[in-house]
Design an enzyme around this catalytic site. Structure first.
Site, PDB file in Angstrom:
ATOM      1  N   GLY A  36      33.699  39.778  39.870  1.00 35.01           N
ATOM      2  CA  GLY A  36      35.082  39.592  39.426  1.00 35.01           C
ATOM      3  C   GLY A  36      35.327  38.137  39.074  1.00 35.01           C
ATOM      4  O   GLY A  36      34.464  37.274  39.276  1.00 35.01           O
ATOM      5  N   LEU A  37      36.521  37.901  38.565  1.00 39.05           N
ATOM      6  CA  LEU A  37      36.895  36.553  38.118  1.00 39.05           C
ATOM      7  C   LEU A  37      36.926  35.564  39.284  1.00 39.05           C
ATOM      8  O   LEU A  37      37.038  35.986  40.451  1.00 39.05           O
ATOM      9  CB  LEU A  37      38.305  36.611  37.505  1.00 39.05           C
ATOM     10  CG  LEU A  37      38.461  37.372  36.199  1.00 39.05           C
ATOM     11  CD1 LEU A  37      39.953  37.576  35.901  1.00 39.05           C
ATOM     12  CD2 LEU A  37      37.785  36.619  35.054  1.00 39.05           C
ATOM     13  N   SER A  38      36.868  34.299  38.959  1.00 37.51           N
ATOM     14  CA  SER A  38      37.066  33.259  39.970  1.00 37.51           C
ATOM     15  C   SER A  38      38.471  33.432  40.548  1.00 37.51           C
ATOM     16  O   SER A  38      39.433  33.624  39.806  1.00 37.51           O
ATOM     17  CB  SER A  38      36.925  31.889  39.304  1.00 37.51           C
ATOM     18  OG  SER A  38      37.185  30.881  40.239  1.00 37.51           O
ATOM     19  N   SER A  40      39.430  36.008  42.288  1.00 43.53           N
ATOM     20  CA  SER A  40      39.807  37.430  42.442  1.00 43.53           C
ATOM     21  C   SER A  40      39.704  37.867  43.898  1.00 43.53           C
ATOM     22  O   SER A  40      40.380  38.819  44.312  1.00 43.53           O
ATOM     23  CB  SER A  40      38.929  38.318  41.543  1.00 43.53           C
ATOM     24  OG  SER A  40      37.557  38.156  41.876  1.00 43.53           O
ATOM     25  N   SER A 110      29.107  37.082  38.130  1.00 45.80           N
ATOM     26  CA  SER A 110      28.219  37.993  37.374  1.00 45.80           C
ATOM     27  C   SER A 110      28.979  38.628  36.207  1.00 45.80           C
ATOM     28  O   SER A 110      29.208  39.830  36.196  1.00 45.80           O
ATOM     29  CB  SER A 110      27.575  39.043  38.283  1.00 45.80           C
ATOM     30  OG  SER A 110      28.458  39.605  39.210  1.00 45.80           O
TER      31      SER A 110
END
Ligand SMILES: Nc1ncnc2c1ncn2[C@@H]1O[C@H](COP(=O)(O)OS(=O)(=O)O)[C@@H](OP(=O)(O)O)[C@H]1O
Ligand SMILES: Nc1ncnc2c1ncn2[C@@H]1O[C@H](COP(=O)(O)OP(=O)(O)O)[C@@H](O)[C@H]1O
Length: 201
Positions: A36-38, A40, A110
């Site tokens: 997931g996003l930074s 998240s 990732s």
């Protein structure tokens, strides 16, 4: 038994098998692949799941993006090619952990589907559990726990995921956790329920 490949490298088969280790531990091993996003919630959740497993006397461990980039992967940048290599190496390391009977939680952005698929292909189908830590970017940016979005917006950090570098959402993850809707405790329970349902625990 020895199996020789074309590079004259030999695979040694060990006496203690993964199944032997599962029996000893009283649970199966797998990789919980948080993506997931930074901001998240990957690190928070991987850490909380690991803590819950530890309390249950399970053998577990966390591989975290920031930490691994301090050591094993400190030669890698955030360009697409280096992110790919980052994920490939973590896939291989995770495979060793799973072979050693451990439930390993990985917390890496990732961002690329192909790279996550490459890691998935390293495992038996029940061993790779992709967990999409789903949170809208505006919420991640508001959380900004390390002040990185602010730096990225001002151009100090190039290739920042979600802003100047893509994030490809998982199409078929085993688990989706909406961290904007759930508490960390509820999110942990969602993962534990899955592990029980699949008889990993
Ligand atoms: N350009 C850029 N883009 C994204 N993230 C950045 C960048 N530069 C530094 N950071 C910090 O590095 C952490 C992400 O490392 P990962 O190894 O998980 O990234 S990746 O999977 O190779 O994409 C990430 O950690 P998280 O915030 O926990 O996701 C950031 O703290
Ligand atoms: N349900 C939730 N799950 C995970 N983190 C949450 C949740 N709700 C709020 N947060 C907060 O969001 C932030 C996520 O940061 P972090 O775990 O470092 O994310 P990442 O590792 O994805 O960058 C933390 O400050 C955490 O307390």
């Amino acid at each position: 038994m020895y199996v020789m490949n074309m590079n004259n490298i030999t695979w040694h088969h060990m006496s203690v098998t993964k199944q032997n280790r599962h029996q000893l531990n009283g649970h199966k091993s797998c990789v919980l692949w948080f993506t997931g996003l930074s901001g998240s919630g990957k690190s928070s959740l991987a850490n909380a799941v690991d803590y819950a497993l530890f309390q249950k006397k399970c053998r577990s461990y966390v591989l975290d993006g920031d930490n691994i980039r301090h050591g094993l992967n400190n030669d890698l940048s955030f360009g697409d090619g280096d992110r790919k290599e980052n994920i490939r190496r973590i896939g291989e390391v995770s495979k060793l952990f799973v072979d050693s009977g451990i439930i390993v939680s990985t917390a890496f952005i990732s961002p690329f589907r192909n790279d996550r698929q490459l890691v998935r292909n390293m495992f038996d189908s029940s061993e790779f559990i992709e967990i999409f830590v789903d949170c809208p970017i505006r919420v991640c940016e508001k959380r900004d726990p390390k002040g990185l979005y602010k730096k990225a917006r001002s151009g100090v950090i190039p290739n920042f995921t979600g802003i100047t570098s893509p994030y490809e959402k998982p199409e078929n993850p085993e688990i989706i956790i909406e961290t904007n809707q759930l508490t960390i405790e509820q999110s942990v329970q969602q993962v534990l329920n899955y592990l029980k349902e699949k008889q990993i625990l």
